[in-house]
Design an enzyme around this catalytic site. Structure first.
Site, PDB file in Angstrom:
ATOM      1  N   TYR A  80       0.824  -1.215   0.000  1.00  0.00           N
ATOM      2  CA  TYR A  80       0.000   0.000   0.000  1.00  0.00           C
ATOM      3  C   TYR A  80       0.860   1.269   0.000  1.00  0.00           C
ATOM      4  O   TYR A  80       0.346   2.350  -0.267  1.00  0.00           O
ATOM      5  CB  TYR A  80      -0.931   0.030   1.213  1.00  0.00           C
ATOM      6  CG  TYR A  80      -1.882  -1.136   1.335  1.00  0.00           C
ATOM      7  CD1 TYR A  80      -2.078  -2.041   0.293  1.00  0.00           C
ATOM      8  CD2 TYR A  80      -2.596  -1.347   2.520  1.00  0.00           C
ATOM      9  CE1 TYR A  80      -2.946  -3.113   0.423  1.00  0.00           C
ATOM     10  CE2 TYR A  80      -3.481  -2.417   2.645  1.00  0.00           C
ATOM     11  CZ  TYR A  80      -3.645  -3.291   1.604  1.00  0.00           C
ATOM     12  OH  TYR A  80      -4.506  -4.360   1.738  1.00  0.00           O
ATOM     13  N   HIS A  82       1.061 -11.492   3.038  1.00  0.00           N
ATOM     14  CA  HIS A  82      -0.023 -10.851   2.290  1.00  0.00           C
ATOM     15  C   HIS A  82      -0.584 -11.743   1.184  1.00  0.00           C
ATOM     16  O   HIS A  82      -1.795 -11.924   1.071  1.00  0.00           O
ATOM     17  CB  HIS A  82       0.497  -9.544   1.686  1.00  0.00           C
ATOM     18  CG  HIS A  82      -0.576  -8.602   1.258  1.00  0.00           C
ATOM     19  ND1 HIS A  82      -0.312  -7.307   0.886  1.00  0.00           N
ATOM     20  CD2 HIS A  82      -1.921  -8.742   1.148  1.00  0.00           C
ATOM     21  CE1 HIS A  82      -1.432  -6.689   0.560  1.00  0.00           C
ATOM     22  NE2 HIS A  82      -2.424  -7.547   0.699  1.00  0.00           N
TER      23      HIS A  82
END
Length: 265
Positions: free
Chosen positions: A57, A117
């Site tokens: 991100y 992730h």
């Protein structure tokens, strides 16, 4: 706020805030990082204490900045971050550790929850990355370690081979793909399922709206309540302070068995 207790005793808020577009120009995932913390600060004001980010991100430092600006105190904000089991993040153990150290530096002192992730297709690659996460957990730099986007086979492999079992599995769960079986498997193995994207896509808004009318709740509040009522934490995302406040206001009603049948139908 209500909490789920993890297998190691750590308490996790049942609802958190997704941030993959926070602190970015035009609220665009790929946008330039602006460092703007207003949506994060409004989420703290609205009662959120679980904040979800990731290396991908690019905004971990924005999260850290917001915590300092909030004056709430680092220990009061639970931050989740993530590293993918893919290049370039795992090119060497030194590379992995550099990324993890950077996460800690950006967020501040430690990271409460750290997840893999995205899994590699290679089980041993996932396990090797997991072992590095275990070492950071041993040092207290991570309070919780877990996975994200793992299917049952990938999760089982870690369960069978890891020294420390995954404590959390963050997966997509919404009316388009509730992921019932994976959630059931995770719960059975004391691994908290966490729903990302819990409000999108939603093809059955009319059903949810009708249910919500009984409780004076929105369709979104009904859907989030459904998830936490079945033992799933949720991380909706909103840049709008009013929506943030609505989404967290889900602890004063209970869905009936009939409501749940309609939602799952």
């Amino acid at each position: 706020m209500e909490y789920f207790k993890l297998s190691n005793g750590f308490l996790v808020p049942k609802i958190g805030m997704g941030t993959n577009t926070f602190g970015k120009k035009d609220n665009d995932f790929h946008g330039e990082i602006t460092g703007d913390t207003k949506e994060l600060l409004s989420s703290y004001q609205n009662g959120y204490r679980l904040i979800d980010t990731a290396i991908m991100y690019r905004n971990e430092a924005v999260i850290g900045k917001s915590i300092k600006e909030s004056k709430i105190g680092r220990e009061s904000i639970i931050v989740t971050s993530k590293i993918s089991a893919r290049s370039p993040f795992i090119d060497s153990e030194e590379t992995i550790r550099n990324y993890l150290d950077q996460s800690i530096e950006h967020i501040g002192e430690y990271v409460d929850i750290y997840l893999i992730h995205h899994p590699s297709a290679d089980m041993e690659t996932n396990l090797n990355l997991w072992r590095v996460l275990e070492s950071y957990y041993d040092k207290g730099l991570f309070k919780v370690i877990g996975v994200s986007n793992f299917d049952e086979e990938q999760l089982k492999y870690l369960m069978d081979h890891a020294r420390i079992k995954p404590m959390m599995n963050q997966i997509e769960s919404n009316p388009n793909r509730f992921n019932h079986e994976l959630i059931k498997y995770s719960l059975m193995h004391h691994c908290l399922p966490v729903a990302w994207g819990p409000l999108d896509p939603v093809p059955n808004k009319d059903v949810l709206t009708n249910i919500g009318s009984k409780y004076h709740k929105t369709w979104a509040q009904v859907l989030l309540r459904y998830q936490i009522q079945r033992g799933v934490a949720v991380i909706p995302k909103s840049h709008n302070a009013i929506r943030q406040k609505e989404n967290i206001d889900i602890f004063d009603f209970n869905l009936t068995d009939e409501d749940i049948r309609k939602i799952e139908g």
